[in-house]
Design a protein around this motif. Structure first.
Motif, mmCIF file in Angstrom:
data_model
loop_
_atom_site.group_PDB
_atom_site.id
_atom_site.type_symbol
_atom_site.label_atom_id
_atom_site.label_comp_id
_atom_site.label_asym_id
_atom_site.label_seq_id
_atom_site.Cartn_x
_atom_site.Cartn_y
_atom_site.Cartn_z
ATOM 1 N N ILE A 38 64.439 82.796 -42.494
ATOM 2 C CA ILE A 38 65.148 83.893 -41.827
ATOM 3 C C ILE A 38 64.424 84.175 -40.516
ATOM 4 O O ILE A 38 63.373 84.814 -40.503
ATOM 5 N N PRO A 39 64.967 83.668 -39.389
ATOM 6 C CA PRO A 39 64.329 83.967 -38.100
ATOM 7 C C PRO A 39 64.531 85.433 -37.740
ATOM 8 O O PRO A 39 65.627 85.956 -37.878
ATOM 9 N N SER A 40 63.468 86.092 -37.301
ATOM 10 C CA SER A 40 63.528 87.516 -36.952
ATOM 11 C C SER A 40 63.146 87.698 -35.492
ATOM 12 O O SER A 40 62.200 87.079 -35.014
ATOM 13 N N ILE A 41 63.891 88.578 -34.829
ATOM 14 C CA ILE A 41 63.616 88.874 -33.418
ATOM 15 C C ILE A 41 63.443 90.377 -33.259
ATOM 16 O O ILE A 41 64.278 91.147 -33.728
ATOM 17 N N THR A 42 62.361 90.782 -32.624
ATOM 18 C CA THR A 42 62.128 92.211 -32.378
ATOM 19 C C THR A 42 62.867 92.638 -31.112
ATOM 20 O O THR A 42 63.284 91.799 -30.306
ATOM 21 N N ASP A 43 62.993 93.945 -30.949
ATOM 22 C CA ASP A 43 63.651 94.486 -29.750
ATOM 23 C C ASP A 43 62.892 94.110 -28.478
ATOM 24 O O ASP A 43 63.489 93.905 -27.424
ATOM 25 N N CYS A 44 61.560 94.014 -28.581
ATOM 26 C CA CYS A 44 60.733 93.664 -27.413
ATOM 27 C C CYS A 44 61.037 92.247 -26.925
ATOM 28 O O CYS A 44 61.169 92.012 -25.725
ATOM 29 N N VAL A 45 61.148 91.313 -27.859
ATOM 30 C CA VAL A 45 61.446 89.923 -27.498
ATOM 31 C C VAL A 45 62.843 89.838 -26.887
ATOM 32 O O VAL A 45 63.059 89.149 -25.884
ATOM 33 N N GLU B 116 62.670 91.075 -23.406
ATOM 34 C CA GLU B 116 62.058 90.071 -22.523
ATOM 35 C C GLU B 116 63.062 88.997 -22.127
ATOM 36 O O GLU B 116 63.108 88.575 -20.977
ATOM 37 N N ILE B 117 63.849 88.538 -23.094
ATOM 38 C CA ILE B 117 64.848 87.495 -22.807
ATOM 39 C C ILE B 117 65.910 88.032 -21.858
ATOM 40 O O ILE B 117 66.337 87.342 -20.936
ATOM 41 N N THR C 285 59.482 100.739 -32.752
ATOM 42 C CA THR C 285 59.333 102.191 -32.586
ATOM 43 C C THR C 285 58.334 102.556 -31.496
ATOM 44 O O THR C 285 58.279 103.698 -31.071
ATOM 45 N N HIS C 286 57.565 101.577 -31.021
ATOM 46 C CA HIS C 286 56.517 101.868 -30.030
ATOM 47 C C HIS C 286 57.094 101.947 -28.616
ATOM 48 O O HIS C 286 58.231 101.556 -28.368
ATOM 49 N N THR C 287 56.264 102.412 -27.681
ATOM 50 C CA THR C 287 56.683 102.489 -26.277
ATOM 51 C C THR C 287 56.337 101.177 -25.582
ATOM 52 O O THR C 287 55.413 100.478 -25.990
ATOM 53 N N GLY C 288 57.072 100.860 -24.534
ATOM 54 C CA GLY C 288 56.831 99.626 -23.789
ATOM 55 C C GLY C 288 57.502 98.448 -24.460
ATOM 56 O O GLY C 288 57.864 98.506 -25.633
ATOM 57 N N ILE C 289 57.681 97.360 -23.687
ATOM 58 C CA ILE C 289 58.348 96.189 -24.265
ATOM 59 C C ILE C 289 57.513 94.923 -24.090
ATOM 60 O O ILE C 289 58.031 93.851 -23.881
ATOM 61 N N TYR C 290 56.192 95.031 -24.229
ATOM 62 C CA TYR C 290 55.352 93.841 -24.170
ATOM 63 C C TYR C 290 55.377 93.195 -25.546
ATOM 64 O O TYR C 290 54.824 93.714 -26.516
#
Length: 198
Positions: free
Chosen positions: A99-106, A109-110, A135-140
């Motif tokens: 099950i490939p998972s992608i976070t909001d940050c990734v 970035e895309i 839930t954290h701030t920033g998108i690194y």
């Protein structure tokens, strides 16, 4: 030519002024820290990093099929360059459902990469991919993935970035998936097909 008769000085150390010397000002002198006296029978507390209960020595017991794989931005881009289907390539490597998972940050970035990486964005929006909210701030993305992996030991990290792989290796019990010789390879998981032979 004669021999040098002078004896060599053994372990010569640079001379240092002691802190009690009169030439040092009173304000510049370091205050000696008082040593804590330990009473007999008292337990001395030390700060030791607490490891996850999922780890049995270096073997992660929480890993098992179906495998949850956290994908980094460059992993999708390199998969496109090497013409590998992400889900099928993972299944070929691990011999199990993935099950490939992608976070909001990734995902962010895309999206920031623009029109040039629209195919990567289309692949990331595939319904087979699980979307993980942040839930954290920033998108690194790198910090986000490291934080998620240290909290939950049930993930495999898929990345092609060497610096990021070095950073993930410091987290115990987390396998790393990357691309080598036009197919997926996995590190720290000896029972997988793509694992390098030791």
């Amino acid at each position: 030519m004669g021999k040098d008769k002078r004896a060599r000085k053994y372990a010569v150390m640079k001379r240092m002024i002691s802190m009690r010397d009169q030439r040092i000002k009173e304000s510049e002198r370091r205050k000696a820290k008082p040593k804590k006296k330990q009473a007999d029978g008292t337990i001395v507390e030390r700060e030791v990093p607490q490891y996850s209960s999922a780890l049995f020595f270096k073997y992660n017991t929480q890993l098992g099929p179906p495998y949850h794989i956290l994908i980094d931005t460059n992993f999708i881009n390199f998969s496109i360059k090497n013409k590998i289907d992400v889900v099928q390539g993972m299944m070929d490597c691990l011999y199990a459902k993935c099950i490939p998972s992608i976070t909001d940050c990734v995902m962010g970035e895309i999206e920031k990469l623009g029109q040039k990486f629209r195919i990567a964005l289309r692949i990331a929006k595939d319904p087979r991919f699980e979307r993980l909210p942040c839930t954290h701030t920033g998108i690194y993305a790198d910090d986000c993935l490291v934080q998620r992996v240290t909290q939950h030991k049930c993930y495999i990290v898929a990345t092609c970035d060497r610096d990021f792989r070095r950073r993930i290796r410091k987290v115990p019990g987390v396998p790393i998936m990357y691309i080598s010789q036009h197919r997926y390879t996995i590190e720290r998981m000896p029972d997988a097909f793509g694992a390098p032979k030791v």
